[in-house]
Design an enzyme around this catalytic site. Structure first.
Site, PDB file in Angstrom:
ATOM      1  N   TYR A 138       0.818  -1.219   0.000  1.00  0.00           N
ATOM      2  CA  TYR A 138       0.000   0.000   0.000  1.00  0.00           C
ATOM      3  C   TYR A 138       0.848   1.263   0.000  1.00  0.00           C
ATOM      4  O   TYR A 138       0.372   2.339  -0.346  1.00  0.00           O
ATOM      5  CB  TYR A 138      -0.928   0.029   1.226  1.00  0.00           C
ATOM      6  CG  TYR A 138      -2.009  -1.022   1.212  1.00  0.00           C
ATOM      7  CD1 TYR A 138      -2.202  -1.844   0.114  1.00  0.00           C
ATOM      8  CD2 TYR A 138      -2.843  -1.192   2.303  1.00  0.00           C
ATOM      9  CE1 TYR A 138      -3.181  -2.814   0.097  1.00  0.00           C
ATOM     10  CE2 TYR A 138      -3.831  -2.157   2.302  1.00  0.00           C
ATOM     11  CZ  TYR A 138      -4.006  -2.966   1.199  1.00  0.00           C
ATOM     12  OH  TYR A 138      -4.982  -3.918   1.194  1.00  0.00           O
ATOM     13  N   LYS A 189       3.149 -15.389   2.454  1.00  0.00           N
ATOM     14  CA  LYS A 189       3.075 -16.114   1.177  1.00  0.00           C
ATOM     15  C   LYS A 189       4.512 -16.432   0.783  1.00  0.00           C
ATOM     16  O   LYS A 189       4.993 -16.081  -0.303  1.00  0.00           O
ATOM     17  CB  LYS A 189       2.362 -15.202   0.150  1.00  0.00           C
ATOM     18  CG  LYS A 189       2.038 -15.845  -1.173  1.00  0.00           C
ATOM     19  CD  LYS A 189       0.884 -16.824  -1.130  1.00  0.00           C
ATOM     20  CE  LYS A 189       0.671 -17.447  -2.481  1.00  0.00           C
ATOM     21  NZ  LYS A 189      -0.228 -18.618  -2.435  1.00  0.00           N
ATOM     22  N   ASP A 221      -3.319 -18.099   1.564  1.00  0.00           N
ATOM     23  CA  ASP A 221      -4.457 -18.760   0.911  1.00  0.00           C
ATOM     24  C   ASP A 221      -5.045 -19.831   1.826  1.00  0.00           C
ATOM     25  O   ASP A 221      -6.262 -19.971   1.951  1.00  0.00           O
ATOM     26  CB  ASP A 221      -4.061 -19.333  -0.463  1.00  0.00           C
ATOM     27  CG  ASP A 221      -2.695 -20.002  -0.472  1.00  0.00           C
ATOM     28  OD1 ASP A 221      -1.948 -19.861   0.525  1.00  0.00           O
ATOM     29  OD2 ASP A 221      -2.374 -20.669  -1.461  1.00  0.00           O
ATOM     30  N   ASP A 245      -5.641  -6.845   5.733  1.00  0.00           N
ATOM     31  CA  ASP A 245      -6.824  -6.111   5.283  1.00  0.00           C
ATOM     32  C   ASP A 245      -7.911  -7.112   4.887  1.00  0.00           C
ATOM     33  O   ASP A 245      -9.068  -7.023   5.309  1.00  0.00           O
ATOM     34  CB  ASP A 245      -6.411  -5.245   4.079  1.00  0.00           C
ATOM     35  CG  ASP A 245      -7.483  -4.262   3.666  1.00  0.00           C
ATOM     36  OD1 ASP A 245      -8.533  -4.204   4.330  1.00  0.00           O
ATOM     37  OD2 ASP A 245      -7.270  -3.544   2.668  1.00  0.00           O
ATOM     38  N   ASP A 249     -11.375  -8.566   7.314  1.00  0.00           N
ATOM     39  CA  ASP A 249     -12.764  -8.415   6.867  1.00  0.00           C
ATOM     40  C   ASP A 249     -13.466  -9.774   6.822  1.00  0.00           C
ATOM     41  O   ASP A 249     -14.633  -9.894   7.184  1.00  0.00           O
ATOM     42  CB  ASP A 249     -12.829  -7.758   5.483  1.00  0.00           C
ATOM     43  CG  ASP A 249     -13.040  -6.258   5.591  1.00  0.00           C
ATOM     44  OD1 ASP A 249     -12.698  -5.690   6.652  1.00  0.00           O
ATOM     45  OD2 ASP A 249     -13.549  -5.652   4.627  1.00  0.00           O
TER      46      ASP A 249
END
Ligand code: NAD
Length: 357
Positions: A138, A189, A221, A245, A249
């Site tokens: 980001y 990852k 994942d 992020d 959620d």
């Protein structure tokens, strides 16, 4: 206990008012609470032409903790990017160096039916996601959009973490795990990304300082899958900005309504910004329909993390439980046949339970 209160837009002022009712009870009991109020988001733009007015930032800097409602609204959607309400939140996080985002996802037994997952999968759910908030793809440079030279456009971003950034968020993860069941899952990852290989190395190095915490690693994942398959297998998850992020959620939906979930964003000295995870809900603003509990629970986190008053935090959480146990439900968490009340009535019930506890 200096608290900057930034109600913001939409339902922000309504839900913050109910959290202040809780502060009133605590102040009456003699806690040295000092409050100062400022405008942020659309409200900042309306009053000072900026989503984060200088006066608001000064107030936040001078405070020990910030309580924020929410920002945003359709009337601000056409403003240039630097004037838009969300710049207020990004700006204050950055200015205060709030690099650690803590998002608990807790399913209250009374609300088991509100989750989209089967009650037997989510019953007893109680986890915390610790997300790094100021680095990663980001913020990494270079980024942009350009022409490839053969008539095609391309977009690019840079995923980047320094070992210092990884180590400090890892420590928040370990410290959080230490206060709970001493189990930490680090999500990355590392099978594909170099940034994640470094992440895994550094988290493993930091783990030497926390021999009492059981550390494991999981690919993002797989974590996304396990969160819906066996969410109770998690206790504390630590991860980077992008993965956090998305996973936070996902985890919030496990707990049913978005109106129930608090968050904390902390700096290196436990100064924090506390806010519900939801937005300004313009669709229900001004209708006495918003659930104030996520904001009230954010206040509980403030007493836990900034003021180191676990006792007060637990009393607030128990008062919320008492209101739910009484059968009170705002529309977002009401099942058919349950007793529906408004924002104010719910806030009053929590304040009353706190007073009597
Ligand atoms: P939202 O979270 O505001 O609303 C999503 C849905 O959840 C709506 O139907 C809303 O009515 C409901 N909802 C949200 N909070 C609730 C509560 N406390 N009680 C009951 N119902 C609740 O998300 P959105 O609709 O995508 O965004 C609306 C505005 O909020 C936008 O301007 C967006 O940019 C902004 N936003 C702000 C923040 C923030 O301040 N941190 C976060 C997300 C979105």
């Amino acid at each position: 206990m200096k608290i900057a209160i930034l109600p913001g837009d939409g339902i922000g002022p309504e839900i913050v008012r109910e959290a202040e009712r809780v502060l009133d009870v605590l102040a009456n009991e003699g806690l040295p609470i000092e409050r100062a109020r400022g405008a942020i988001g659309g409200a900042g733009y309306d009053t000072a032409g900026e989503p984060l007015p200088e006066s608001t930032l000064d107030l936040a800097r001078a405070a020990d903790a910030v309580l924020l409602g929410a920002v945003g609204g359709p009337q601000y959607d056409t403003l240039p990017r630097d004037k838009r309400p969300e710049q207020g939140i990004l700006g204050i996080r950055k200015a205060l160096g709030l690099f650690a985002n803590l998002r608990p996802a807790l399913l209250y037994p009374e609300l088991a039916a509100a989750s989209t997952l089967k009650p037997d999968v989510v019953a007893g759910l109680d986890l915390v996601i610790v997300r790094e908030l100021t680095g990663d793809i980001y913020f990494g440079q270079p980024r942009g959009r350009r022409s490839t030279g053969n008539g095609e456009r391309e977009g690019f971003d840079t995923m980047r973490y320094t070992e210092g950034e990884i180590a400090r968020i890892a420590r928040v993860g370990f410290e959080t795990a230490r206060k709970r069941s001493r189990k930490l899952v680090s999500v990355d990852k590392a099978n594909v990304l170099d940034t994640s290989i470094l992440w895994r190395e550094v988290v493993t190095e930091v783990a030497r300082d926390y021999p009492d915490v059981a550390l494991s690693h999981m690919y993002v994942d797989n974590a996304a899958m396990q969160l819906v398959r066996a969410p109770r297998s998690f206790d504390v998850i630590v991860t980077g900005n992008l993965f956090g992020d998305i996973l936070s959620d996902e985890a919030s939906m496990l707990a049913g309504s978005i109106g129930m979930l608090p968050s904390a964003s902390l700096d290196a000295n436990a100064k924090g910004l506390y806010e519900p995870i939801h937005g300004s809900a313009p669709d229900i603003a001004g209708q006495d329909r918003a659930n104030p509990l996520a904001t009230i629970l954010s206040l509980a986190m403030m007493f836990r993390h900034t003021f180191a008053r676990e006792d007060v935090a637990q009393r607030i959480e128990q008062a919320v439980r008492a209101a739910l146990h009484e059968g009170l439900r705002t529309p977002d968490i009401a099942a058919t046949g349950e007793r529906v009340v408004g924002t104010r009535r719910m806030g009053e019930a929590v304040a009353a339970a706190l007073r009597n506890a």
